[in-house]
Each structure stands twice: as structure tokens, then as C-alpha cells.
Design a protein around this motif. Sequence first.
Motif, PDB file in Angstrom:
ATOM      1  N   ALA A 102      12.849  43.175   7.633  1.00 30.79           N
ATOM      2  CA  ALA A 102      13.142  44.569   7.957  1.00 30.79           C
ATOM      3  C   ALA A 102      12.179  45.007   9.055  1.00 30.79           C
ATOM      4  O   ALA A 102      10.995  44.674   9.018  1.00 30.79           O
ATOM      5  N   ALA A 103      12.682  45.737  10.021  1.00 28.22           N
ATOM      6  CA  ALA A 103      11.862  46.211  11.141  1.00 28.22           C
ATOM      7  C   ALA A 103      11.104  47.465  10.717  1.00 28.22           C
ATOM      8  O   ALA A 103      11.456  48.580  11.082  1.00 28.22           O
ATOM      9  N   THR A 104      10.052  47.266   9.931  1.00 32.67           N
ATOM     10  CA  THR A 104       9.274  48.384   9.410  1.00 32.67           C
ATOM     11  C   THR A 104       7.906  48.438  10.085  1.00 32.67           C
ATOM     12  O   THR A 104       7.383  47.410  10.524  1.00 32.67           O
ATOM     13  N   PRO A 105       7.306  49.631  10.159  1.00 34.95           N
ATOM     14  CA  PRO A 105       5.991  49.750  10.802  1.00 34.95           C
ATOM     15  C   PRO A 105       4.907  48.900  10.139  1.00 34.95           C
ATOM     16  O   PRO A 105       3.946  48.507  10.797  1.00 34.95           O
ATOM     17  N   ASP A 106       5.068  48.591   8.841  1.00 35.09           N
ATOM     18  CA  ASP A 106       4.039  47.807   8.149  1.00 35.09           C
ATOM     19  C   ASP A 106       4.252  46.296   8.269  1.00 35.09           C
ATOM     20  O   ASP A 106       3.459  45.522   7.740  1.00 35.09           O
ATOM     21  N   LEU A 107       5.285  45.858   8.987  1.00 37.48           N
ATOM     22  CA  LEU A 107       5.552  44.429   9.123  1.00 37.48           C
ATOM     23  C   LEU A 107       4.386  43.743   9.829  1.00 37.48           C
ATOM     24  O   LEU A 107       3.879  44.228  10.837  1.00 37.48           O
ATOM     25  N   LYS A 108       3.981  42.616   9.261  1.00 32.37           N
ATOM     26  CA  LYS A 108       2.961  41.764   9.874  1.00 32.37           C
ATOM     27  C   LYS A 108       3.555  40.367   9.979  1.00 32.37           C
ATOM     28  O   LYS A 108       4.331  39.956   9.122  1.00 32.37           O
ATOM     29  N   ALA A 109       3.197  39.658  11.020  1.00 32.71           N
ATOM     30  CA  ALA A 109       3.688  38.294  11.194  1.00 32.71           C
ATOM     31  C   ALA A 109       2.521  37.390  11.553  1.00 32.71           C
ATOM     32  O   ALA A 109       1.624  37.778  12.308  1.00 32.71           O
ATOM     33  N   ILE A 110       2.558  36.198  10.994  1.00 33.90           N
ATOM     34  CA  ILE A 110       1.577  35.168  11.323  1.00 33.90           C
ATOM     35  C   ILE A 110       2.365  34.019  11.935  1.00 33.90           C
ATOM     36  O   ILE A 110       3.301  33.502  11.318  1.00 33.90           O
ATOM     37  N   VAL A 111       2.008  33.672  13.154  1.00 39.23           N
ATOM     38  CA  VAL A 111       2.701  32.611  13.878  1.00 39.23           C
ATOM     39  C   VAL A 111       1.734  31.455  14.072  1.00 39.23           C
ATOM     40  O   VAL A 111       0.610  31.646  14.537  1.00 39.23           O
ATOM     41  N   SER A 112       2.187  30.272  13.701  1.00 36.74           N
ATOM     42  CA  SER A 112       1.420  29.053  13.926  1.00 36.74           C
ATOM     43  C   SER A 112       2.255  28.145  14.821  1.00 36.74           C
ATOM     44  O   SER A 112       3.425  27.888  14.517  1.00 36.74           O
ATOM     45  N   VAL A 113       1.664  27.704  15.927  1.00 35.54           N
ATOM     46  CA  VAL A 113       2.376  26.875  16.898  1.00 35.54           C
ATOM     47  C   VAL A 113       1.542  25.638  17.206  1.00 35.54           C
ATOM     48  O   VAL A 113       0.337  25.742  17.451  1.00 35.54           O
ATOM     49  N   THR A 114       2.202  24.490  17.189  1.00 37.36           N
ATOM     50  CA  THR A 114       1.567  23.244  17.601  1.00 37.36           C
ATOM     51  C   THR A 114       2.348  22.701  18.788  1.00 37.36           C
ATOM     52  O   THR A 114       3.491  22.262  18.640  1.00 37.36           O
ATOM     53  N   LEU A 115       1.751  22.791  19.974  1.00 39.63           N
ATOM     54  CA  LEU A 115       2.380  22.222  21.161  1.00 39.63           C
ATOM     55  C   LEU A 115       2.174  20.712  21.141  1.00 39.63           C
ATOM     56  O   LEU A 115       1.218  20.214  20.534  1.00 39.63           O
ATOM     57  N   ALA A 116       3.056  19.976  21.791  1.00 42.23           N
ATOM     58  CA  ALA A 116       2.993  18.510  21.800  1.00 42.23           C
ATOM     59  C   ALA A 116       1.605  18.031  22.216  1.00 42.23           C
ATOM     60  O   ALA A 116       1.076  18.456  23.244  1.00 42.23           O
ATOM     61  N   GLY A 117       1.009  17.188  21.378  1.00 41.40           N
ATOM     62  CA  GLY A 117      -0.286  16.600  21.686  1.00 41.40           C
ATOM     63  C   GLY A 117      -1.472  17.536  21.537  1.00 41.40           C
ATOM     64  O   GLY A 117      -2.577  17.200  21.955  1.00 41.40           O
ATOM     65  N   GLN A 118      -1.274  18.720  20.961  1.00 42.05           N
ATOM     66  CA  GLN A 118      -2.363  19.683  20.823  1.00 42.05           C
ATOM     67  C   GLN A 118      -2.547  20.076  19.362  1.00 42.05           C
ATOM     68  O   GLN A 118      -1.705  19.786  18.516  1.00 42.05           O
ATOM     69  N   VAL A 119      -3.645  20.740  19.087  1.00 44.09           N
ATOM     70  CA  VAL A 119      -3.903  21.223  17.732  1.00 44.09           C
ATOM     71  C   VAL A 119      -3.150  22.532  17.512  1.00 44.09           C
ATOM     72  O   VAL A 119      -2.806  23.234  18.469  1.00 44.09           O
ATOM     73  N   ALA A 120      -2.912  22.853  16.262  1.00 41.80           N
ATOM     74  CA  ALA A 120      -2.203  24.088  15.919  1.00 41.80           C
ATOM     75  C   ALA A 120      -3.014  25.308  16.340  1.00 41.80           C
ATOM     76  O   ALA A 120      -4.245  25.313  16.246  1.00 41.80           O
ATOM     77  N   GLN A 121      -2.312  26.331  16.809  1.00 42.05           N
ATOM     78  CA  GLN A 121      -2.916  27.611  17.168  1.00 42.05           C
ATOM     79  C   GLN A 121      -2.202  28.682  16.357  1.00 42.05           C
ATOM     80  O   GLN A 121      -1.004  28.588  16.106  1.00 42.05           O
ATOM     81  N   GLN A 122      -2.945  29.708  15.954  1.00 47.83           N
ATOM     82  CA  GLN A 122      -2.375  30.742  15.106  1.00 47.83           C
ATOM     83  C   GLN A 122      -2.698  32.121  15.667  1.00 47.83           C
ATOM     84  O   GLN A 122      -3.762  32.330  16.248  1.00 47.83           O
ATOM     85  N   ALA A 123      -1.764  33.049  15.470  1.00 50.76           N
ATOM     86  CA  ALA A 123      -1.987  34.435  15.878  1.00 50.76           C
ATOM     87  C   ALA A 123      -1.320  35.361  14.872  1.00 50.76           C
ATOM     88  O   ALA A 123      -0.337  34.992  14.230  1.00 50.76           O
ATOM     89  N   ARG A 124      -1.874  36.566  14.760  1.00 55.89           N
ATOM     90  CA  ARG A 124      -1.338  37.592  13.856  1.00 55.89           C
ATOM     91  C   ARG A 124      -0.772  38.732  14.685  1.00 55.89           C
ATOM     92  O   ARG A 124      -1.376  39.143  15.678  1.00 55.89           O
ATOM     93  N   PHE A 125       0.364  39.243  14.240  1.00 47.97           N
ATOM     94  CA  PHE A 125       1.080  40.272  14.978  1.00 47.97           C
ATOM     95  C   PHE A 125       1.405  41.462  14.080  1.00 47.97           C
ATOM     96  O   PHE A 125       1.623  41.292  12.878  1.00 47.97           O
ATOM     97  N   THR A 126       1.489  42.633  14.691  1.00 43.55           N
ATOM     98  CA  THR A 126       1.978  43.858  14.041  1.00 43.55           C
ATOM     99  C   THR A 126       2.964  44.499  15.023  1.00 43.55           C
ATOM    100  O   THR A 126       2.689  45.549  15.602  1.00 43.55           O
TER     101      THR A 126
END
Length: 142
Positions: A102-126
Motif C-alpha cells: 500500500a502506498a502509505t506515508p509510513d511505508l519503509k523499504a529495504i533494498v539489497s542488491v548484489t551486482l555481478a562480481g561485487q558484494v551486496a549493498q543495502q539501502a533503506r527508503f521511505t
Amino acid sequence: MLSWAAASPALAHDDAYLDTVKAPHGGQLRMAGPVHLELVLSKTPPEAQDKPAAVYVTDHAGNKQSTAGASGTITILYGKTKVSAPLTPDGDNKLSAQAVYAATPDLKAIVSVTLAGQVAQQARFTPFASKDNAHSDHAEHH
């Protein structure tokens, strides 16, 4: 003076600064190690249903970073609901997922991405927090 000069590039990319930058796809930008991640979630309809999520990957200068061979996950929290979905390559610098949220103001997202040959990177979004209140919960820490 040298310590200030060495620290200033990192300060230029904190969340407060990135919230002032117009993201190329209209999403929210966050720094994740050597890259910037832009999260784009659907604002409509506002109620919970299956919707797309996209993450665009660039370097700190805004140059597209290839997502070929990349993997990732997005975890979305809103209210008392938590959903996770895999992110898969979908174009030159894009990762995509489908998730119920749901597109609510309290929505939080945690994204973890691993690009080819690299270590995972993480970011938090609001992504749907009002600009005035996006960092109000951090005020006592500054």
C-alpha cells in the motif's frame, strides 16, 4: 582542514542531501556503497495490491551501472505488514519486482542488491514520507 575535505564527499551523499536531488525516474535516491539506488514504487492505487517495484543503479556521478547478472531483494514494511520479493535484472541498469504493498506515508523499504562480481549493498527508503517529516525520527540523533 584535510579531515574536513576528506569527509565532505561522504556528507554530500547522505539521505537528507539525496532527498533534495531530483531522481531520474521520479523515485527516491539512496547511497549504497559505491552506487546510488533509486527506488520507484507505484503510488496508485493507494490501497494494498500487487504492484511493480523498480530499482535503478547508477554510480555517484549518475552513470548507469549494469544490472546484468545482478540479484537482489526488496522488503517492504507498512503498518503491520511485511512483504519481500526478489529483484531481477530488467534492462541496462534496472532491477524489477512485483509485490503487494500500500502506498502509505509510513511505508519503509529495504533494498539489497548484489551486482555481478561485487558484494551486496543495502539501502533503506521511505518513498512516500512527506519531505518535511522524512527524517523527523532522526532529529534527536543529530
